[in-house]
Design an enzyme around this catalytic site. Structure first.
Site: not given
Ligand SMILES: [Zn+2]
Length: 386
Positions: A74, A76, A106, A138-139, A166, A359
């Site tokens: 992903h 984003d 990530d 995705e997030e 991931e 994150h």
């Molecule tokens: Zn991710």
């Protein structure tokens, strides 16, 4: 630093330079990936979001028929707001063998490795294609990849295996939990706070419902146990709550968002039913004595399916071979792998970086992890010509 290492670093620096927080457009990043692939004579297809502000990308190297291996990531990232960063989150910064930036782990690290490996794939006579899959949103519920998945096996090739990169510290993940996200809205009745009996306090009712969710969660924790997962049971969690207008008004409305992260084998929807039963029996009769308008309504906001690799999964076998291990693991976070698997594409999760850094402020991916991922992709290239 080897040529491939410096190429990964350069690509990662470019990718993290695009602020692709989920709330923003990812089109600049997509255009960069398109141009990069084009410079290697590889065409790609954009699948725009309904509002045109974002897009998925699908590109095939070495043929365009069904089969082949999908490499999926992903584009984003989660927001940096409210986090304390040591350096600018959108400038790749190297310190102590680590690359720091939002998305470094990530999961732009994996995307950088995939792009850096394109020359390796493209200059060989692959017996089956490699498909590069880049998604958005995705997030925020794995929503952006869904229109792309709907086209696999239709006008897009259906890979025989998909590697979702991931951050797993390059371990092979063959299962993850499911998410059901809900919003519960309580409607009561306004009144002057000096005469609370004339009103129905929506915040008080919501507090009782949240308490009930905690009770349901504690019950689930006692009855389920799958040691592959940490924690080994389904979990419930309330994320936001808002209600009321002023301190001296009995509040008419209150709503809260909550989610269930369940084991793949758990029956979905049970917490929602238990909460509705509690509202029906313990709250609403009293509330409705004051006003017929009193209500407790729960809406499903999103579901991300659990991921369980099929028995004898070719994707898992491939990842085990490429990592040289015989051990698979299960995780509690969700990814797009469940959606791919559900659509008939055997999937596996394996990528560089540790989920613990995803994150977080000062997110990083280590140079070592990128190296392991590059070796994994080089192994894939050898596998596809052998
Ligand atoms: Zn991710």
């Amino acid at each position: 630093m080897t040529t491939s290492q410096s190429k990964v670093r350069e690509l990662l620096a470019t990718l993290v330079g695009f602020d692709t927080t989920s709330s923003k457009s990812n089109l600049a990043l997509i255009a960069f990936v398109e141009d990069y692939l084009k410079s290697h004579r590889i065409g790609s297809l954009r699948i725009p979001s309904p509002d045109g502000a974002k897009a998925d990308l699908f590109a095939s190297i070495g043929g365009s028929g069904n089969g082949g291996i999908g490499l999926s990531g992903h584009s984003d990232c989660v927001p940096v707001e409210g986090q304390r960063w040591t350096s600018d989150p959108f400038t790749l910064t190297a310190r102590d063998g680590k690359f720091y930036a939002r998305g470094a782990c990530d999961m732009k690290g994996f995307l950088a490795c995939v792009l850096a490996s394109v020359p390796l794939f493209e200059t060989r006579a692959l017996k089956e294609p490699v498909h590069v899959i880049v998604s958005y949103d995705e997030e925020v519920g794995c929503t952006g990849v869904r229109p792309l998945i709907a086209r696999l096996g239709e006008d897009l090739p259906r890979p025989r295996a998909i590697i979702v990169g991931e951050p797993t510290s390059m371990q092979v993940i063959d299962a993850h939990k499911r998410i059901d996200a809900y919003r519960t809205r309580v409607t009561g009745r306004e009144a002057h706070s000096s005469l609370p009996a004339l009103g129905v306090n929506a915040i008080s009712a919501a507090a009782a419902l949240v308490g009930e969710l905690d009770r349901i969660g504690a019950e689930v924790a006692k009855t389920e146990n799958d040691p592959r997962f940490e924690p080994p049971y389904s979990t419930l969690s309330v994320g936001t709550i808002k209600g009321g207008t002023a301190g001296n008004i009995v509040p008419k409305t209150c709503e809260f968002q909550w989610q269930v992260r369940s084991l793949p084998q758990a029956k979905p929807g049970e917490a929602e039913r238990d909460l509705a039963t509690f509202a029906e029996k313990a709250l609403l009769p009293k509330m409705k004595q004051v006003t017929e308008e009193a209500a407790v309504e729960t809406t499903s906001l999103n579901t991300i399916p659990a991921f369980v690799a099929g028995a004898g999964s070719g994707a898992v076998a491939l990842a085990l071979k490429l990592t040289g291990t015989d051990q698979t693991h299960a995780v509690s976070y969700t990814t797009e792998a469940g959606l791919f698997e559900q659509a008939g594409c055997p999937s596996v999760i394996c990528g560089p970086g540790d989920i613990a850094q995803a994150h977080a402020a000062d997110e990083f991916v280590s140079v070592e992890q990128l190296g392991v991922c590059m070796a994994f992709l080089a192994g894939l290239a050898r596998e596809l010509v052998a």
